[in-house]
Design an enzyme around this catalytic site. Structure first.
Site, short mmCIF file in Angstrom:
data_model
loop_
_atom_site.label_atom_id
_atom_site.label_comp_id
_atom_site.label_asym_id
_atom_site.label_seq_id
_atom_site.Cartn_x
_atom_site.Cartn_y
_atom_site.Cartn_z
N ASN A 61 0.84 -1.20 0.00
CA ASN A 61 0.00 0.00 0.00
C ASN A 61 0.88 1.25 0.00
O ASN A 61 1.94 1.28 0.62
CB ASN A 61 -1.01 0.00 1.16
N GLU A 74 -3.06 -4.58 -2.92
CA GLU A 74 -3.55 -5.51 -3.95
C GLU A 74 -3.57 -4.85 -5.32
O GLU A 74 -3.16 -5.43 -6.33
CB GLU A 74 -4.98 -5.99 -3.61
N1 THU Z 1 -5.27 -1.44 2.59
C1 THU Z 1 -4.70 -2.29 1.69
O1 THU Z 1 -3.59 -2.07 1.21
N2 THU Z 1 -5.41 -3.38 1.33
C2 THU Z 1 -6.63 -3.71 1.82
O2 THU Z 1 -7.22 -4.70 1.38
C3 THU Z 1 -7.25 -2.91 2.87
C4 THU Z 1 -6.57 -1.62 3.17
C5 THU Z 1 -4.50 -0.27 2.98
C6 THU Z 1 -5.05 1.05 2.50
C7 THU Z 1 -4.48 2.00 3.52
O3 THU Z 1 -3.16 2.36 3.12
C8 THU Z 1 -4.39 1.18 4.79
O4 THU Z 1 -4.46 -0.18 4.40
C9 THU Z 1 -5.50 1.48 5.79
O5 THU Z 1 -6.74 1.38 5.20
#
Ligand code: THU
Length: 159
Positions: A61, A74
């Site tokens: 992320n 993802e």
């Molecule tokens: N996040 C992801 O990378 N994947 C997910 O499936 C859920 C949330 C990230 C987005 C953000 O950077 C952090 O987790 C908190 O929501």
């Protein structure tokens, strides 16, 4: 009125029950969390996608001070995989997440937008994409994205 029932079977594993290939892929997703850029949420997510050519593409992320401009692990991973290897389907994607206390206990559930992007990848390459969701206490295996996103919208919905 008649109820329409949609069912999906999700397999729950303990670490020792996983194949070596799955363990390695999950380990790559876990290791990738170290590359996450999440100074705002401090929730570090990593993903590892095993492609048909056996290349593994990892992503994390990436957050932004303007919050909506960030992107989940993802989607970062699948967009990068599809950009680098536009002709390679994705066999399996593993996802892991940790906060400041460590890896989360229960398997990480991908957000709705990521499920939609995962579905596009599955449809695009016309092959099921397995999903491994890591949690310290158990690991979920979802056989295909359709099981993660039932009653989904895709290109066929517009015909
Ligand atoms: N996040 C992801 O990378 N994947 C997910 O499936 C859920 C949330 C990230 C987005 C953000 O950077 C952090 O987790 C908190 O929501």
């Amino acid at each position: 009125m008649k109820p329409l029932t949609i069912t999906a079977v999700i397999n729950e594993y303990q670490w020792d029950e996983l194949s070596k290939t799955d363990q390695e892929l999950i380990q790559m997703a876990k290791d990738s969390t170290n590359h996450s850029y999440a100074p705002y949420s401090k929730f570090y997510v990593g993903a590892a996608a095993l492609l048909n050519n056996d290349v593994v593409v990892c992503g994390t992320n990436q957050e932004n001070a303007a919050y909506p401009s960030g992107l989940c692990a993802e989607r970062t991973t699948l967009f990068y995989a599809n950009s680098q290897y536009p002709n390679q389907g994705v066999k399996t994607i593993a996802i892991a997440a940790r906060n400041e206390r460590g890896f989360i206990d229960m398997p990480i559930p991908p957000c709705g937008s990521c499920r939609q992007v995962m579905l596009e990848t599955e449809k695009r390459f016309q092959q099921p994409m397995r999903i491994l969701l890591y949690g310290e206490k158990s690991i979920y295996e979802v056989k295909c994205v359709g099981d993660l996103l039932p009653l989904s919208f895709d290109a066929a919905s517009m015909e």
